[in-house]
Design a protein around this motif. Structure first.
Motif, mmCIF file in Angstrom:
data_model
loop_
_atom_site.group_PDB
_atom_site.id
_atom_site.type_symbol
_atom_site.label_atom_id
_atom_site.label_comp_id
_atom_site.label_asym_id
_atom_site.label_seq_id
_atom_site.Cartn_x
_atom_site.Cartn_y
_atom_site.Cartn_z
ATOM 1 N N ASN A 1 156.115 35.601 19.279
ATOM 2 C CA ASN A 1 155.170 34.599 18.801
ATOM 3 C C ASN A 1 155.868 33.413 18.140
ATOM 4 O OD1 ASN A 1 153.133 36.234 19.740
ATOM 5 N ND2 ASN A 1 152.671 37.137 17.750
ATOM 6 N N MET A 2 157.054 33.646 17.573
ATOM 7 C CA MET A 2 157.845 32.539 17.018
ATOM 8 C C MET A 2 158.265 31.552 18.101
ATOM 9 S SD MET A 2 160.481 34.464 14.456
ATOM 10 C CE MET A 2 159.969 35.317 12.969
ATOM 11 N N PHE A 3 158.273 32.018 19.341
ATOM 12 C CA PHE A 3 158.589 31.137 20.468
ATOM 13 C C PHE A 3 157.327 30.576 21.099
ATOM 14 C CE2 PHE A 3 159.050 30.599 25.059
ATOM 15 C CZ PHE A 3 160.010 29.593 25.092
ATOM 16 N N VAL A 4 156.369 31.436 21.417
ATOM 17 C CA VAL A 4 155.200 31.034 22.200
ATOM 18 C C VAL A 4 154.337 30.017 21.450
ATOM 19 C CG1 VAL A 4 153.066 31.839 23.279
ATOM 20 C CG2 VAL A 4 155.138 33.213 23.445
ATOM 21 N N ILE A 5 154.013 30.296 20.191
ATOM 22 C CA ILE A 5 153.076 29.433 19.472
ATOM 23 C C ILE A 5 153.701 28.080 19.121
ATOM 24 C CG2 ILE A 5 151.590 29.241 17.430
ATOM 25 C CD1 ILE A 5 151.161 32.280 17.624
ATOM 26 N N PRO A 6 154.945 28.014 18.598
ATOM 27 C CA PRO A 6 155.555 26.688 18.413
ATOM 28 C C PRO A 6 155.701 25.908 19.720
ATOM 29 C CG PRO A 6 156.698 28.286 17.063
ATOM 30 C CD PRO A 6 155.752 29.058 17.935
ATOM 31 N N LEU A 7 155.988 26.608 20.831
ATOM 32 C CA LEU A 7 156.061 25.925 22.120
ATOM 33 C C LEU A 7 154.707 25.315 22.471
ATOM 34 C CD1 LEU A 7 157.489 25.193 24.786
ATOM 35 C CD2 LEU A 7 156.828 27.457 25.655
ATOM 36 N N ALA A 8 153.635 26.084 22.279
ATOM 37 C CA ALA A 8 152.289 25.582 22.572
ATOM 38 C C ALA A 8 151.957 24.384 21.678
ATOM 39 C CB ALA A 8 151.267 26.693 22.366
ATOM 40 N N MET A 9 152.384 24.444 20.413
ATOM 41 C CA MET A 9 152.148 23.327 19.496
ATOM 42 C C MET A 9 152.861 22.065 19.998
ATOM 43 S SD MET A 9 152.565 25.613 16.024
ATOM 44 C CE MET A 9 152.702 24.258 14.863
ATOM 45 N N LYS A 10 154.077 22.235 20.490
ATOM 46 C CA LYS A 10 154.832 21.100 21.045
ATOM 47 C C LYS A 10 154.169 20.556 22.308
ATOM 48 C CE LYS A 10 158.909 20.424 18.848
ATOM 49 N NZ LYS A 10 159.520 19.089 18.571
ATOM 50 N N GLU B 1 146.526 28.042 26.030
ATOM 51 C CA GLU B 1 145.434 29.025 26.007
ATOM 52 C C GLU B 1 145.868 30.314 25.311
ATOM 53 O OE1 GLU B 1 143.344 31.944 29.291
ATOM 54 O OE2 GLU B 1 143.888 29.916 29.945
ATOM 55 N N LEU B 2 147.070 30.778 25.619
ATOM 56 C CA LEU B 2 147.585 32.015 25.027
ATOM 57 C C LEU B 2 147.787 31.866 23.523
ATOM 58 C CD1 LEU B 2 148.674 34.894 25.530
ATOM 59 C CD2 LEU B 2 150.922 33.874 25.946
ATOM 60 N N ALA B 3 148.348 30.736 23.095
ATOM 61 C CA ALA B 3 148.585 30.516 21.668
ATOM 62 C C ALA B 3 147.274 30.441 20.888
ATOM 63 C CB ALA B 3 149.391 29.239 21.478
ATOM 64 N N LEU B 4 146.272 29.764 21.453
ATOM 65 C CA LEU B 4 144.968 29.690 20.788
ATOM 66 C C LEU B 4 144.345 31.077 20.660
ATOM 67 C CD1 LEU B 4 143.532 26.474 22.508
ATOM 68 C CD2 LEU B 4 144.153 26.727 20.092
ATOM 69 N N LYS B 5 144.533 31.886 21.685
ATOM 70 C CA LYS B 5 144.008 33.259 21.650
ATOM 71 C C LYS B 5 144.704 34.083 20.572
ATOM 72 C CE LYS B 5 143.205 37.160 24.808
ATOM 73 N NZ LYS B 5 143.436 37.665 26.181
ATOM 74 N N LYS B 6 146.021 33.924 20.466
ATOM 75 C CA LYS B 6 146.795 34.695 19.498
ATOM 76 C C LYS B 6 146.453 34.336 18.049
ATOM 77 C CE LYS B 6 150.942 35.894 22.172
ATOM 78 N NZ LYS B 6 151.039 37.289 21.706
ATOM 79 N N GLY C 1 151.000 20.444 22.804
ATOM 80 C CA GLY C 1 149.719 19.825 22.489
ATOM 81 C C GLY C 1 148.630 20.740 21.988
ATOM 82 N N ALA C 2 148.923 22.006 21.703
ATOM 83 C CA ALA C 2 147.900 22.926 21.194
ATOM 84 C C ALA C 2 147.459 22.493 19.796
ATOM 85 C CB ALA C 2 148.437 24.352 21.151
ATOM 86 N N PRO C 3 146.156 22.479 19.517
ATOM 87 C CA PRO C 3 145.652 22.071 18.198
ATOM 88 C C PRO C 3 145.792 23.191 17.160
ATOM 89 C CG PRO C 3 143.817 22.643 19.617
ATOM 90 C CD PRO C 3 145.058 22.777 20.464
ATOM 91 N N ILE C 4 147.029 23.562 16.876
ATOM 92 C CA ILE C 4 147.319 24.638 15.922
ATOM 93 C C ILE C 4 148.259 24.081 14.860
ATOM 94 C CG2 ILE C 4 148.325 26.945 15.619
ATOM 95 C CD1 ILE C 4 147.759 27.439 18.612
#
Length: 367
Positions: free
Chosen positions: A244-253, A182-187, A255-258
C-alpha cells in the motif's frame, strides 16, 4: 620400493577420507540429511529464529540497503498485477470477478516476495516473524527486534516512494491509470476494523510464504513455497502495508483524490497494526508454541501441575515428564519416539521413521 608401495596404498585411503569428509559437509549443509530439498517443520522454525538472531549483527548500511530494495521489489510485483490483470475491461471484471481476482493474484505480486526471499531483502512484514521467533527463543532482545522491524518499515517506505517516482517519470502507467486509482480509492474506503483484520490475514499468509520459502533448499521449491500463499492473499484482497505504500502514493501521483492524511489514517495505520499481529502472533508465536522454547516450558509446567493434581496423570495425557520431550507412539503412522524416561531434557530422544533413526535434533519430524 617399500616407500613407493606405501604411498600407493595411502592414496586411495586419502581419497576415501576426502570423499567421506565432503559427504559429511554436504550432510551438515543439509541440516543432517544429505540430498534433502526441504527442511522439516522444527528446522524451519529454528532457521527463522537464527535468521532473526543474525539481523541485528548486520551493519546499518546493509540493513538500510536491503530494506530499500525490499520496498522496490514489492512495488515491481504490484505494478505487474496492475498492468496485467488490472487492464482487463471494467465490464469483464464486473462480469467475471472470480476469474479476475484469480488472475490478479496469480501473476505479479508473488514476483515481489520471491525476489525478497531469494535475494535476502529486508521486508517489514517478514521481519516481524523473523524477529518475533528470535525473541521467543531468546536469541534477540526486544529492543533489537523492534529496531530491525521499524528500520525495515521506513526503508521499505523509501524504496516504495522511489519506485513510484520512477514509474511516474517513465510514464509506465500513462493511459493505464484508471485501475490504480480505482484500487487506491477502494483501499481507503474500508472501516478501520475491516482494514486491520485484512492486515492480520494478509501477513499470516505472507509469513507462511516466507516460512515455506525458507524450507525449500532449491530455487524451484522456493518459488512454489512463496507463490501459493501470496497468490491466495492477493486474490482474497487482503491488506499489505508495504504494498500500500507503493499503490496508494502512485495513485495519488496519477490523480486520485486522496490526501496524505486519508492514506495514513484510513489504510496505513490499520494495515500496519494488522500485519504486526498476523506475523507476530499467528505465525511466530504459534510456531513458537509448537516448536520453540515456549512449547517445552508450557509442557513442563502442565506436566508438573498434572502430577500435583493426580500422580500418573501426565503419563496418561502423554505430557511426558517435566522438562522432557513427549513420547507419543502413533499407531499406524510408522513413527515411534524413544526416550530414556529419566525426566531430563538432555536424555537421548529419537524417532524411528520408515525404519531409520532420526536424531534428537530432528525429533519433531511429522510423518
Amino acid at each position: 620400493m617399500d616407500s613407493a608401495l606405501d604411498a600407493a596404498m595411502l592414496k586411495p585411503t586419502k581419497a576415501a577420507g576426502l570423499e567421506q569428509q565432503h559427504h559429511h559437509q554436504q550432510q551438515a549443509h543439509g541440516h543432517g540429511h544429505a540430498n534433502r530439498n526441504c527442511l522439516v517443520p522444527q528446522e524451519i522454525y529454528d532457521h527463522i529464529a537464527e535468521g532473526g538472531e543474525a539481523k541485528p549483527r548486520n551493519s546499518l548500511l546493509k540493513e538500510m540497503v536491503l530494506g530499500f530494495l525490499a520496498g522496490t521489489f514489492i512495488g515491481f510485483g504490484f505494478s505487474t498485477c496492475m498492468i496485467a490483470a488490472g487492464q482487463l475491461s471494467p465490464e469483464y471484471r464486473k462480469a467475471e470477478p472470480g476469474m479476475f481476482n484469480l488472475l490478479f493474484g496469480a501473476y505479479g505480486f508473488p514476483v515481489g516476495l520471491t525476489m525478497c526471499v531469494i535475494n535476502g531483502a529486508s521486508l517489514f512484514t517478514s521481519n516481524i516473524a523473523y524477529m518475533a521467533a528470535a525473541f521467543i527463543q531468546r536469541k534477540s532482545s526486544a529492543g533489537q527486534a523492534l529496531w530491525i522491524i521499524w528500520l525495515s518499515y521506513f526503508t521499505n517506505l523509501a524504496g516504495c516512494l522511489f519506485l513510484v517516482q520512477l514509474m511516474v517519470s517513465g510514464e509506465v502507467f500513462h493511459h493505464r491509470e484508471a485501475f490504480t486509482i480505482e484500487l487506491a480509492l477502494k483501499k481507503t474506503s474500508y472501516s478501520f476494523g475491516a482494514t486491520l483484520t485484512k492486515g492480520i490475514l494478509c501477513n499470516w499468509m505472507v509469513c507462511m510464504a516466507v516460512w515455506q520459502g525458507n524450507a525449500a533448499q532449491d530455487i524451484t521449491g522456493k518459488l512454489l513455497g512463496v507463490w501459493f500463499p501470496i497468490s491466495a492473499f492477493v486474490t482474497m484482497g487482503f491488506e499489505h502495508c508495504i504494498a500500500n505504500m507503493f499503490v496508494i502514493p502512485l495513485a495519488m501521483k496519477l490523480g486520485a483524490p486522496i490526501s496524505v492524511g486519508t492514506f495514513i489514517v484510513k489504510n496505513l495505520i490499520p494495515s500496519t497494526i494488522g500485519n504486526l499481529i498476523g506475523g507476530g502472533i499467528f505465525v511466530a508465536m504459534a510456531f513458537g508454541l509448537a516448536f520453540g522454547s515456549w512449547e517445552k516450558a508450557i509442557c513442563a509446567a502442565t506436566s508438573s501441575a498434572a502430577e500435583r493434581v493426580a500422580p500418573g496423570l501426565a503419563a496418561k495425557l502423554h505430557l511426558g515428564p517435566a522438562g522432557a520431550v513427549s513420547a507419543v507412539p502413533a499407531a499406524g503412522q510408522g513413527a515411534v519416539e524413544l526416550s530414556n524416561g529419566s525426566g531430563s531434557s538432555s536424555g537421548a530422544v529419537a524417532r524411528i521413521v520408515d525404519g531409520g533413526l532420526l536424531p534428537k535434533s530432528h525429533a519433531a519430524l511429522a510423518v
